[in-house]
Design an enzyme around this catalytic site. Structure first.
Site, mmCIF file in Angstrom:
data_model
loop_
_atom_site.group_PDB
_atom_site.id
_atom_site.type_symbol
_atom_site.label_atom_id
_atom_site.label_comp_id
_atom_site.label_asym_id
_atom_site.label_seq_id
_atom_site.Cartn_x
_atom_site.Cartn_y
_atom_site.Cartn_z
ATOM 1 N N TYR A 157 44.326 96.794 38.268
ATOM 2 C CA TYR A 157 43.340 97.691 37.667
ATOM 3 C C TYR A 157 42.039 96.960 37.324
ATOM 4 C CZ TYR A 157 41.481 101.290 34.594
ATOM 5 O OH TYR A 157 40.688 102.224 34.010
ATOM 6 N N GLU A 185 34.584 97.725 41.988
ATOM 7 C CA GLU A 185 33.670 98.862 41.830
ATOM 8 C C GLU A 185 32.352 98.403 41.218
ATOM 9 O OE1 GLU A 185 35.386 102.248 39.796
ATOM 10 O OE2 GLU A 185 37.266 102.057 40.897
#
Lengths: 362, 308
Positions: A286, A293
């Site tokens: 994660y 991103e």
């Protein structure tokens, strides 16, 4: 020997509907308690502050009460309960303004008005809860249909992301680093499909089909689709950057564990290794996904600045300037905050589901 | 005649901060706060939260010692509310800011739009109109703060003023920037749109003022108790038939009219945030009215007639 009448110590408290009086006399035999004309007359033989004697007192109540006091005698004291005629909160017990010297508040039973209201509310809630548990919940006629739909949804997503993962892994082996540059062209269509379908997860949470909370789901779907459709989808230049490979890879690995776990839990099967994987794999994946991103956004900001895409300049009839690159910078900060908050939430969830480990009894 | 003794403990550490001997039974909490202040000059009464229970509600100034559920030696708990600032002061600072900040942009100070545009004026009459309306709005608010409003709470924590000023001043700067910009575009429907907006603006400002006067009349003799507001002969107050907080309704109306007048997205955004904030306040007030008064008119909604 008729001396001046002795008064006992009396402590009082109230609730909305009744009054409690505690008379400090022990070994009371036959108490004489009566209410006439809203005045409580008390007379009894007992052991009090001034020894064994007859004690008596009178209290005229502030507001009307029911003329039937309930008396309970114990060895150490006497409890009198008086019902108020009207459910009201009294600012004092007696009609007279000055408090009688023998009367004092009863701290053990005292509540102020708002706490008494809360007590009433809690009692009502308890009653309602009891009624709920006792009435049987009607069986859900659509239960199997709902389960079937959820299993299908999770299965389709699992197949989609497996295809993505396998495809990317194979291409990685065959082409090596070169596969980074055209990841988007080969994988994007399937990713578009899976992420668009993922909107159903919001609907599922909204209509209560799934028990997971709505807001984290919305944030996650929104975040991913923003990167996919807006940042990557609208800029050709971004699509050939290597960071795309990493983003897609991290997303698909996380989903490879998440969707089978949901699929099985719908049918009620639990496969312990899968549960462990689902609640552990996100710990490295994660944050790494978030990092990928972030890199993607940082790389896209100069391109949005130059091309002025999604930006609005003056003059325009709305009299506002929108600079998309600026909004992206703010989004970047929000991304870090979001990952941080979500990380804590997932960690708590993990503790709940995997439970406390090894309990050694000595 | 029994005189009370009052000990005041810190709510967290429970250490005894102060012991008051020979306190009259009919002493008010206000007097106790003043006595405590003598011991600790830095904790003036507005800053003191005195409670019966460490986790309980603060006691009001008017409460009388002997009516509280305490023995003759009363134990009270103290919590420092932090530096306080009066509501009037807060409002004065909050509203003067936007007034002058707008002027910086209207008169096109050199640092705003660059040296080439310094001190120029806009060719559009609506820009002058907007300045007049914006200034009128804040001047009206300042006048109301000084002469009309009667506040039930004296003070608020000091850090609130930083938060509030950032919000009001920041937004004033943002919207003033676009309205007074050299590249400003006047409304698409021209004079019709502007005239409509001006009329709506004046009506809403008059309405807002009427409501404030009506509310302040409810507390004419300095009483702090809450009363139900009712419509008066002034037609603007007839909104009280439908709404608990018509002053908020009119305020939102004012900002909507300003948005229409300037056709500017930042103004629209400010209007939206105002609407959200005021709806929250109105719902709160409405609930308080419902709780306190059993015979509260049932037709009334918090902020929008029949809807919200």
């Amino acid at each position: 020997m008729a001396g001046p009448s002795l008064r006992p110590h009396v402590h009082w408290a109230q609730r909305h509907r009744e009054l409690y009086l505690r008379v400090e006399l022990s070994d009371v035999q036959n108490p004489d308690v009566a209410i006439t004309d809203n005045v409580l007359h008390f007379r009894a033989q007992g052991h009090g502050a001034k020894g064994d004697n007859i004690y008596e007192f009178q209290i005229e109540f502030l507001e009307p009460v029911e003329p039937k006091p309930v008396c309970r005698v114990t060895q150490r004291q006497l409890n009198i309960t008086v019902q108020k005629k009207e459910s009201n909160w009294w600012e004092r017990l007696t009609k007279q303004e000055k408090r009688p010297l023998f009367l004092a508040p009863d701290f053990d039973r005292w509540l102020d008005e708002s706490d008494a209201e809360m007590e009433l509310k809690e009692k009502e809630e308890e009653k309602i809860n009891k009624m709920k548990i006792e009435s049987r919940v009607p069986k859900d006629p659509f239960k199997h249909l709902k389960k079937g739909y959820l299993v299908m949804y999770n299965l389709v997503q699992f197949l989609g992301f497996s295809w993505i993962f396998v495809n990317m892994t194979v291409r990685l082996f065959i082409l090596g680093k070169d596969s980074f540059y055209d990841t988007f062209h080969t994988i994007a269509d399937m990713m578009y499909f899976c992420q668009t379908l993922a909107l159903m997860e919001i609907v599922n949470s909204l209509i209560g089909l799934v028990r997971s909370p709505l807001i984290p789901a919305v944030m996650q779907i929104f975040g991913r689709n923003f990167i996919l459709f807006v940042v990557l989808g609208s800029l050709e230049e971004m699509q050939s950057k290597p960071v795309v490979f990493f983003i897609f890879y991290f997303w698909s690995v996380i989903e490879l564990f998440r969707y089978p776990y949901y699929m099985l839990s719908c049918i009620g099967i639990e496969w312990k290794p899968l549960t462990w994987l689902r609640y552990t794999a996100w710990i490295p994946l994660y944050p790494l996904g978030g990092l990928a991103e972030a890199v993607c956004i940082v790389q896209s900001i100069p391109i949005f600045s130059e091309t002025g895409k999604f930006s609005l300049g003056l003059p325009n009839p709305l009299n506002v300037t929108i600079q998309f690159s600026f909004l992206l910078q703010i989004y970047l900060i929000a991304l870090f905050l979001g990952v941080f908050v979500n990380f804590r939430h997932l960690y708590k969830q993990r503790k709940q589901h995997l439970g406390p480990k090894k309990r050694k009894m000595k | 005649f029994v005189s009370y003794q009052v000990e005041i403990l810190d709510w967290k550490t429970k250490e005894q901060l102060c012991f008051l001997d020979k306190v009259e039974p009919n002493a008010t909490i206000r007097e106790i706060r003043l006595m405590f202040h003598k011991f600790y000059p830095r904790w003036y009464p507005a800053r003191q939260s005195i409670k019966l229970d460490p986790k309980g509600k603060s006691l009001r100034d008017e409460e009388i010692l002997q009516h509280l559920p305490v023995g003759t030696t009363a134990t009270l708990y103290f919590k420092d509310l932090g530096p306080q600032i009066g509501w009037t002061t807060v409002f004065l600072i909050e509203y003067t800011g936007p007034l002058f900040i707008y002027f910086l942009f209207y008169f096109r100070m050199p640092f705003v739009y660059g040296l080439d545009e310094r001190f120029t004026s806009s060719p559009h009459p609506v820009v002058n109109l907007a300045c007049i309306c914006h200034s009128f709005h804040y001047i009206k608010r300042l006048i109301e703060t000084v002469f009309v409003h009667r506040f039930s709470h004296g003070t608020m924590p000091l850090r609130n003023i930083v938060k509030n000023c950032l919000y009001y001043w920041g937004f004033a700067a943002w919207l003033a920037y676009y309205i007074n910009h050299p590249l400003y575009t006047p409304p698409s429907y021209g004079k019709k749109q502007i005239n409509f907006a001006v009329i709506m603006f004046l009506l809403c400002e008059a309405g807002n003022f009427s409501i404030h006067v009506a509310l302040s009349d409810l507390r004419r003799n300095g009483s702090k108790t809450r009363k139900i507001p009712y419509p008066t002969k002034n037609p603007f107050t007839w909104l009280f038939f439908f709404v608990s907080c018509p002053n908020y309704t009119y305020e939102v109306g004012t900002w909507i009219s300003f948005t229409i007048m300037t056709q500017c997205v930042p103004v629209g955004l400010f209007t939206l945030l105002c609407f959200i904030q005021m709806t929250i306040w109105a719902k709160d007030k409405h609930c308080t009215y419902l709780r306190e008064f059993k015979d509260y008119p049932s037709l009334r909604m918090p902020i929008i007639p029949f809807l919200l």
